[in-house]
Write an enzyme that holds these catalytic residues in place. Structure first.
Site, PDB file in Angstrom:
ATOM      1  N   LYS A 164       7.126   6.997   3.727  1.00  0.00           N
ATOM      2  CA  LYS A 164       6.696   7.788   2.380  1.00  0.00           C
ATOM      3  C   LYS A 164       7.604   9.011   2.185  1.00  0.00           C
ATOM      4  O   LYS A 164       8.047   9.290   0.912  1.00  0.00           O
ATOM      5  CB  LYS A 164       5.046   7.972   2.111  1.00  0.00           C
ATOM      6  CG  LYS A 164       4.381   6.837   2.169  1.00  0.00           C
ATOM      7  CD  LYS A 164       3.034   6.889   2.447  1.00  0.00           C
ATOM      8  CE  LYS A 164       2.198   5.813   2.237  1.00  0.00           C
ATOM      9  NZ  LYS A 164       0.875   5.788   2.622  1.00  0.00           N
ATOM     10  N   GLY A 204     -10.609  -1.451   4.117  1.00  0.00           N
ATOM     11  CA  GLY A 204      -9.530  -1.825   3.570  1.00  0.00           C
ATOM     12  C   GLY A 204      -8.283  -0.592   3.576  1.00  0.00           C
ATOM     13  O   GLY A 204      -7.480  -0.980   2.787  1.00  0.00           O
ATOM     14  N   VAL A 242      -4.654  -5.109  -1.795  1.00  0.00           N
ATOM     15  CA  VAL A 242      -4.297  -4.700  -3.011  1.00  0.00           C
ATOM     16  C   VAL A 242      -3.885  -5.882  -4.225  1.00  0.00           C
ATOM     17  O   VAL A 242      -4.347  -5.412  -5.219  1.00  0.00           O
ATOM     18  CB  VAL A 242      -2.799  -4.032  -2.751  1.00  0.00           C
ATOM     19  CG1 VAL A 242      -2.044  -3.332  -4.169  1.00  0.00           C
ATOM     20  CG2 VAL A 242      -3.134  -2.810  -1.755  1.00  0.00           C
TER      21      VAL A 242
HETATM   22  N1  LIG Z   1      -4.198  -1.641   1.797  1.00  0.00           N
HETATM   23  C1  LIG Z   1      -3.824  -0.597   1.246  1.00  0.00           C
HETATM   24  O1  LIG Z   1      -4.739   0.631   1.163  1.00  0.00           O
HETATM   25  C2  LIG Z   1      -2.392  -0.192   0.647  1.00  0.00           C
HETATM   26  C3  LIG Z   1      -2.295   1.052   0.140  1.00  0.00           C
HETATM   27  C4  LIG Z   1      -0.971   1.487  -0.380  1.00  0.00           C
HETATM   28  C5  LIG Z   1       0.107   0.489  -0.141  1.00  0.00           C
HETATM   29  N2  LIG Z   1      -0.404  -0.732   0.112  1.00  0.00           N
HETATM   30  C6  LIG Z   1       0.809  -1.749   0.319  1.00  0.00           C
HETATM   31  O2  LIG Z   1       0.521  -2.683  -0.466  1.00  0.00           O
HETATM   32  C7  LIG Z   1       1.146  -3.851   0.168  1.00  0.00           C
HETATM   33  C8  LIG Z   1       0.066  -5.000   0.547  1.00  0.00           C
HETATM   34  O3  LIG Z   1      -1.024  -4.470   1.321  1.00  0.00           O
HETATM   35  P1  LIG Z   1      -2.375  -5.003   1.388  1.00  0.00           P
HETATM   36  O4  LIG Z   1      -3.177  -4.201   2.183  1.00  0.00           O
HETATM   37  O5  LIG Z   1      -2.844  -5.961   0.362  1.00  0.00           O
HETATM   38  O6  LIG Z   1      -2.032  -6.363   2.539  1.00  0.00           O
HETATM   39  P2  LIG Z   1      -2.818  -7.629   2.781  1.00  0.00           P
HETATM   40  O7  LIG Z   1      -4.148  -7.452   2.562  1.00  0.00           O
HETATM   41  O8  LIG Z   1      -2.455  -8.227   4.247  1.00  0.00           O
HETATM   42  O9  LIG Z   1      -2.289  -8.930   1.429  1.00  0.00           O
HETATM   43  C9  LIG Z   1      -0.937  -9.317   1.915  1.00  0.00           C
HETATM   44  C10 LIG Z   1      -0.999 -10.739   0.930  1.00  0.00           C
HETATM   45  O10 LIG Z   1       0.218 -11.048   0.992  1.00  0.00           O
HETATM   46  C11 LIG Z   1       0.245 -12.605   1.337  1.00  0.00           C
HETATM   47  N3  LIG Z   1       1.392 -13.044   2.288  1.00  0.00           N
HETATM   48  C12 LIG Z   1       1.531 -12.302   3.438  1.00  0.00           C
HETATM   49  N4  LIG Z   1       2.853 -12.753   4.000  1.00  0.00           N
HETATM   50  C13 LIG Z   1       3.341 -13.797   2.893  1.00  0.00           C
HETATM   51  C14 LIG Z   1       4.097 -14.830   2.891  1.00  0.00           C
HETATM   52  N5  LIG Z   1       5.191 -14.729   4.159  1.00  0.00           N
HETATM   53  N6  LIG Z   1       4.591 -15.206   1.879  1.00  0.00           N
HETATM   54  C15 LIG Z   1       3.545 -15.244   0.950  1.00  0.00           C
HETATM   55  N7  LIG Z   1       2.724 -14.441   0.821  1.00  0.00           N
HETATM   56  C16 LIG Z   1       2.333 -13.740   2.046  1.00  0.00           C
HETATM   57  C17 LIG Z   1      -1.056 -12.639   1.946  1.00  0.00           C
HETATM   58  O11 LIG Z   1      -1.391 -14.132   1.954  1.00  0.00           O
HETATM   59  P3  LIG Z   1      -2.736 -14.698   2.281  1.00  0.00           P
HETATM   60  O12 LIG Z   1      -3.956 -14.078   1.543  1.00  0.00           O
HETATM   61  O13 LIG Z   1      -2.766 -16.070   1.997  1.00  0.00           O
HETATM   62  O14 LIG Z   1      -2.782 -14.329   3.772  1.00  0.00           O
HETATM   63  C18 LIG Z   1      -1.939 -11.771   1.382  1.00  0.00           C
HETATM   64  O15 LIG Z   1      -2.343 -12.420   0.121  1.00  0.00           O
HETATM   65  C19 LIG Z   1       1.892  -3.427   1.440  1.00  0.00           C
HETATM   66  O16 LIG Z   1       3.196  -3.355   1.176  1.00  0.00           O
HETATM   67  C20 LIG Z   1       1.256  -2.177   1.909  1.00  0.00           C
HETATM   68  O17 LIG Z   1       1.899  -1.187   2.465  1.00  0.00           O
HETATM   69  C21 LIG Z   1      -1.326  -1.071   0.864  1.00  0.00           C
END
Ligand SMILES: NC(=O)c1ccc[n+]([C@@H]2O[C@H](COP(=O)([O-])OP(=O)(O)OC[C@H]3O[C@@H](n4cnc5c(N)ncnc54)[C@H](OP(=O)(O)O)[C@@H]3O)[C@@H](O)[C@H]2O)c1
Length: 420
Positions: A224, A206, A39
């Site tokens: 949600k 994704g 995201v």
């Molecule tokens: N993916 C979807 O379809 C979707 C849809 C709706 C809502 N969301 C929400 O959006 C949010 C992000 O989801 P995502 O899918 O983008 O997750 P993701 O791909 O796993 O990305 C997480 C990011 O946060 C960073 N991170 C993780 N732990 C950390 C820490 N302790 N300190 C600093 N940075 C940290 C990671 O760093 P690194 O890159 O260095 O590992 C990565 O850049 C979540 O709350 C999820 O529920 C996601």
């Protein structure tokens, strides 16, 4: 929790609003982005592509990640990417956008930014469901703002709609398909894929995380519906118990729902009943003409039933980097409206509604008819060579007991709500 959150940050002296006052004059919006994964990466790409609507230029000042060596889909200026929370929080910005996910360090980061009087935008449903009410109090107390359109429904603007418009129209029921991963998996399984292959395809696209259990177990949809119930009925999200069953029974219905005239989904709903507010996440079979049937693949859909406005329908892509980034981007360009202060709402101790159900059992029609006395008012239909479906009405408690009773006879069984 809010008192402790606030006092923690007071004790640490985190209070001076570091809002970049000059940026407003120069029309540049200074943004700190926490997380640059599916995201956050999609959002960064969009922010760096050009100004917001209204020609306001955005400058991404800091990006917080776990691993600063990892390759990113966008190239940031040297010094922007950091793995230091302290460096991230001390940057002078107008807006903090959180896309890390989970409770910590997201909670600490969001709370600190709100105590500093900043605007915070997040896609983190787990955080908002657990701490939304406390964080909203911090925002109100310290002059910050909290927006989370991306936390529910991907790109469909349900948060904004319910936040600003629910009170006036007397909403009684919200009902939706709110987890894009589960819906995508059910869709693929109904087309003949194995569950494992469907999950892997969701991960490649994704939609699903490496560990998809929060999606498949209904935890994500429960978060949600609790958030939407807060915006709709005023109950603090952590105060609403959500009855929840995982995807297993929905998967059993996925391949046979077609002949029954429907589709298997993971249904999330919250309903005002005479006994109080109820909320549930569970397998369901919806009719092909049902409003929620618009949600195929990773799409989400939500119906909002109200006395004066009738039934409103929202539908759109519910998962994936780009749709969710679109919702965060929309928050950035929109004016924030105050969040409802949680109020004392009567929550039902049990769900006493009499609902329609389908019980799938791997038995022939004769054996299914023999089960009928155990299942009041049931109508049995053979669905394929060795399985039958019994349609019946019961309260959720009775339906669950019937399922357990049939399973105890050694019969393979699945239970779903019947919304055909
Ligand atoms: N993916 C979807 O379809 C979707 C849809 C709706 C809502 N969301 C929400 O959006 C949010 C992000 O989801 P995502 O899918 O983008 O997750 P993701 O791909 O796993 O990305 C997480 C990011 O946060 C960073 N991170 C993780 N732990 C950390 C820490 N302790 N300190 C600093 N940075 C940290 C990671 O760093 P690194 O890159 O260095 O590992 C990565 O850049 C979540 O709350 C999820 O529920 C996601």
């Amino acid at each position: 929790m809010s008192a402790s959150l606030a006092s923690t940050f007071h004790a640490q002296g985190v209070r001076a609003p570091h809002v970049a006052s000059t940026s407003a004059r120069t029309h540049v919006l200074r943004v700190a982005l926490a997380g640059c994964g599916t995201v956050g990466g999609a959002l960064a790409e969009r922010l760096l592509a050009g100004p917001l609507p209204g020609e306001r230029r955005v400058e991404v000042v800091k990006v917080l990640v776990r691993d600063i060596e990892k390759a990113r889909r966008v190239a940031f200026r040297p010094g922007v990417v950091t793995d230091s929370l302290a460096a991230f929080l001390s940057a002078h910005v107008d807006v903090v956008i959180e896309t890390i996910g989970g409770i910590e360090p997201a909670r600490t980061l969001v709370a600190a930014a709100l105590v500093q009087g900043r605007r915070v935008i997040t896609a983190n449903k787990a955080l908002i469901a657990a701490e939304g009410a406390a964080l909203a109090q911090l925002a109100a107390r310290f002059g910050g703002q909290l927006d989370f359109e991306g936390a529910v429904g991907g790109c469909m603007p349900v948060v904004r709609a319910l936040r600003s418009g629910a009170a006036g129209v007397g909403v009684t029921t919200i009902r939706g398909v709110l987890n894009g991963t589960s819906n995508f998996v059910l869709d693929r399984v109904s087309s003949g894929a194995t569950t494992g292959d469907a999950i892997r395809e969701a991960q490649v696209n994704g939609f699903a995380e490496a560990d998809p259990s929060r999606d498949l177990d209904g935890i994500d949809a429960a978060d949600k519906i609790a958030i939407l119930a807060w915006l709709t009925f005023g109950v603090a999200p952590h105060m609403l118990p959500v009855a929840r069953r995982g995807l297993a029974d929905a998967l059993a219905f996925a391949t046979i729902a077609g002949p029954l005239g429907g589709r298997a989904v993971q249904l999330a709903e919250s309903d005002e009943t005479p006994h109080g507010l109820v909320a549930r996440v569970e397998p369901a079979v919806i009719g092909l003409g049902h409003d929620l049937a618009r949600a195929t693949a990773e799409w989400n859909a939500l119906t909002v039933e109200s006395g004066s406005a009738g039934t409103m329908l929202f539908a759109g892509r519910g998962a994936g980097g780009d749709p969710t980034a679109g919702a965060l981007y929309g928050d950035l360009g929109a004016t924030s409206t105050p969040l409802p202060a949680p109020r004392a709402v009567q929550v039902a101790s049990r769900d006493e509604r009499v609902l329609h159900w389908l019980l799938w059992a791997r038995v022939d029609l004769a054996a299914a008819r023999a089960l009928v006395p155990t299942v009041p008012n049931a109508v049995a239909t053979a669905v394929d060579g060795d399985a039958c479906v019994l349609a019946f009405t019961a309260t959720p408690e009775q339906a669950t007991a019937i399922r357990a009773d049939v399973a105890a006879r050694g019969v393979e069984v699945a239970l779903a709500r019947d919304l055909r």
